[in-house]
Structures are given as structure tokens and as C-alpha cells.
Design a protein around this motif. Structure first.
Motif, PDB file in Angstrom:
ATOM      1  N   VAL A 298     -48.237 -64.158  33.962  1.00  0.00           N
ATOM      2  CA  VAL A 298     -49.071 -63.262  34.769  1.00  0.00           C
ATOM      3  C   VAL A 298     -48.296 -62.835  36.013  1.00  0.00           C
ATOM      4  O   VAL A 298     -48.356 -61.673  36.423  1.00  0.00           O
ATOM      5  CB  VAL A 298     -50.408 -63.945  35.150  1.00  0.00           C
ATOM      6  CG1 VAL A 298     -51.191 -63.112  36.141  1.00  0.00           C
ATOM      7  CG2 VAL A 298     -51.238 -64.220  33.901  1.00  0.00           C
ATOM      8  N   ALA A 299     -47.542 -63.756  36.597  1.00  0.00           N
ATOM      9  CA  ALA A 299     -46.776 -63.437  37.805  1.00  0.00           C
ATOM     10  C   ALA A 299     -45.725 -62.358  37.532  1.00  0.00           C
ATOM     11  O   ALA A 299     -45.546 -61.435  38.344  1.00  0.00           O
ATOM     12  CB  ALA A 299     -46.116 -64.696  38.353  1.00  0.00           C
ATOM     13  N   ASP A 300     -45.039 -62.459  36.392  1.00  0.00           N
ATOM     14  CA  ASP A 300     -44.052 -61.434  36.037  1.00  0.00           C
ATOM     15  C   ASP A 300     -44.735 -60.092  35.790  1.00  0.00           C
ATOM     16  O   ASP A 300     -44.251 -59.050  36.235  1.00  0.00           O
ATOM     17  CB  ASP A 300     -43.264 -61.839  34.797  1.00  0.00           C
ATOM     18  CG  ASP A 300     -42.206 -62.884  35.080  1.00  0.00           C
ATOM     19  OD1 ASP A 300     -41.869 -63.101  36.266  1.00  0.00           O
ATOM     20  OD2 ASP A 300     -41.711 -63.497  34.111  1.00  0.00           O
ATOM     21  N   PHE A 301     -45.838 -60.116  35.069  1.00  0.00           N
ATOM     22  CA  PHE A 301     -46.589 -58.892  34.815  1.00  0.00           C
ATOM     23  C   PHE A 301     -47.028 -58.266  36.135  1.00  0.00           C
ATOM     24  O   PHE A 301     -46.851 -57.067  36.358  1.00  0.00           O
ATOM     25  CB  PHE A 301     -47.794 -59.199  33.915  1.00  0.00           C
ATOM     26  CG  PHE A 301     -48.687 -58.021  33.645  1.00  0.00           C
ATOM     27  CD1 PHE A 301     -48.181 -56.784  33.283  1.00  0.00           C
ATOM     28  CD2 PHE A 301     -50.071 -58.155  33.744  1.00  0.00           C
ATOM     29  CE1 PHE A 301     -49.021 -55.705  33.021  1.00  0.00           C
ATOM     30  CE2 PHE A 301     -50.909 -57.088  33.489  1.00  0.00           C
ATOM     31  CZ  PHE A 301     -50.382 -55.860  33.131  1.00  0.00           C
ATOM     32  N   ARG A 302     -47.562 -59.087  37.022  1.00  0.00           N
ATOM     33  CA  ARG A 302     -48.031 -58.586  38.322  1.00  0.00           C
ATOM     34  C   ARG A 302     -46.892 -57.937  39.100  1.00  0.00           C
ATOM     35  O   ARG A 302     -47.068 -56.895  39.725  1.00  0.00           O
ATOM     36  CB  ARG A 302     -48.668 -59.697  39.135  1.00  0.00           C
ATOM     37  CG  ARG A 302     -49.298 -59.175  40.426  1.00  0.00           C
ATOM     38  CD  ARG A 302     -49.915 -60.270  41.270  1.00  0.00           C
ATOM     39  NE  ARG A 302     -48.846 -61.050  41.882  1.00  0.00           N
ATOM     40  CZ  ARG A 302     -48.802 -62.367  41.922  1.00  0.00           C
ATOM     41  NH1 ARG A 302     -49.756 -63.094  41.377  1.00  0.00           N
ATOM     42  NH2 ARG A 302     -47.801 -62.981  42.490  1.00  0.00           N
ATOM     43  N   ARG A 303     -45.713 -58.515  39.041  1.00  0.00           N
ATOM     44  CA  ARG A 303     -44.565 -57.954  39.765  1.00  0.00           C
ATOM     45  C   ARG A 303     -44.273 -56.539  39.279  1.00  0.00           C
ATOM     46  O   ARG A 303     -44.004 -55.650  40.085  1.00  0.00           O
ATOM     47  CB  ARG A 303     -43.335 -58.864  39.584  1.00  0.00           C
ATOM     48  CG  ARG A 303     -42.111 -58.328  40.254  1.00  0.00           C
ATOM     49  CD  ARG A 303     -42.229 -58.430  41.777  1.00  0.00           C
ATOM     50  NE  ARG A 303     -41.078 -57.805  42.390  1.00  0.00           N
ATOM     51  CZ  ARG A 303     -41.140 -56.834  43.284  1.00  0.00           C
ATOM     52  NH1 ARG A 303     -42.289 -56.395  43.730  1.00  0.00           N
ATOM     53  NH2 ARG A 303     -40.058 -56.305  43.762  1.00  0.00           N
TER      54      ARG A 303
END
Length: 131
Positions: free
Chosen positions: A59-64
Motif C-alpha cells: 500500500v505504501a508503494d502504491f500510495r507513493r
């Protein structure tokens, strides 16, 4: 892996990119490698970053990548407004299309901002209760 086609914000960003390509076709020829190119790159960056982000596992990579798309949407909003102020198009219908594209870029930006907020809350783990 997420499917970007299922995201409404992707559909809106993709449609906006297509519209930007159409409206910038009427920009002055001397702007082909200047503002026209910058606007088109920003417009393509929004859906492209969403597609790349959807391929990420966390999710963190997607959010970035969604955050990068938001930056591009804001850049696009500014550039379209600048093109309007500089009278890059003169035909009334093209001025209207350019103004609508600028307004749509702001809407896409708001949708991206909402997605970022949602992803932030999704990635936060519940806090342990103090004893």
C-alpha cells in the motif's frame, strides 16, 4: 496487483490525457517542444503513475505513485491555466475545451488526494491500547 481500469480516478485521468492531446494540437507550432510538450508529459504522467503504482505490492508503494500522480495533476492544472492566460488557442471552442481541461485537472487532483487519504488510513495499523 490492482487493476487500474477499476479506479474511477484512473478513468478520469486517462480521459483527461486524451482531451489534453486533442486541445494542445491547436497550440502554436513554436510551442511544440515547449509548453505543448510539458503539458502533454504532465497529462500522461497522471494515469501512467497510477498504472505503475497499481503494479506494486505494498500500500505504501502504491500510495507513493498516487502522490506522484497528484503532483503531475497539479502541474498540469497550472500549465493549462498558463496556456489560457497566454492565449495559446484562439478559437472560442478550443478556449472552452482548454478551460474545461484545466477544471477537470483540479477534480482529478481532488480525487487523487482522497485516494491518498484513504490509503494512509488503510496502511495504518490499529494502535495498541495503553495499560
Amino acid at each position: 496487483m490492482r487493476d487500474p481500469e477499476k479506479l474511477l480516478v484512473f478513468q478520469d485521468a486517462n480521459s483527461l490525457a486524451e482531451e489534453v492531446y486533442r486541445v494542445t494540437a491547436d497550440f502554436p507550432i513554436q510551442e511544440r517542444y515547449g509548453l505543448t510538450n510539458q503539458i502533454r508529459r504532465a497529462a500522461m504522467s497522471v494515469p501512467s503513475n497510477l498504472v505503475e503504482g497499481c503494479s506494486r505490492e505494498s500500500v505504501a508503494d502504491f500510495r507513493r505513485f498516487v502522490e506522484i500522480a497528484l503532483g503531475s495533476a497539479m502541474e498540469l492544472h497550472y500549465q493549462l491555466g498558463f496556456a489560457l492566460r497566454m492565449n495559446m488557442v484562439t478559437a472560442v471552442e478550443n478556449v472552452q475545451l482548454l478551460a474545461e481541461a484545466r477544471d477537470r485537472s483540479a477534480v482529478v487532483g481532488k480525487s487523487l488526494n482522497n485516494l491518498i487519504r484513504s490509503l494512509r488510513s488503510e496502511s495504518q495499523e490499529p494502535r495498541a491500547k495503553s495499560q
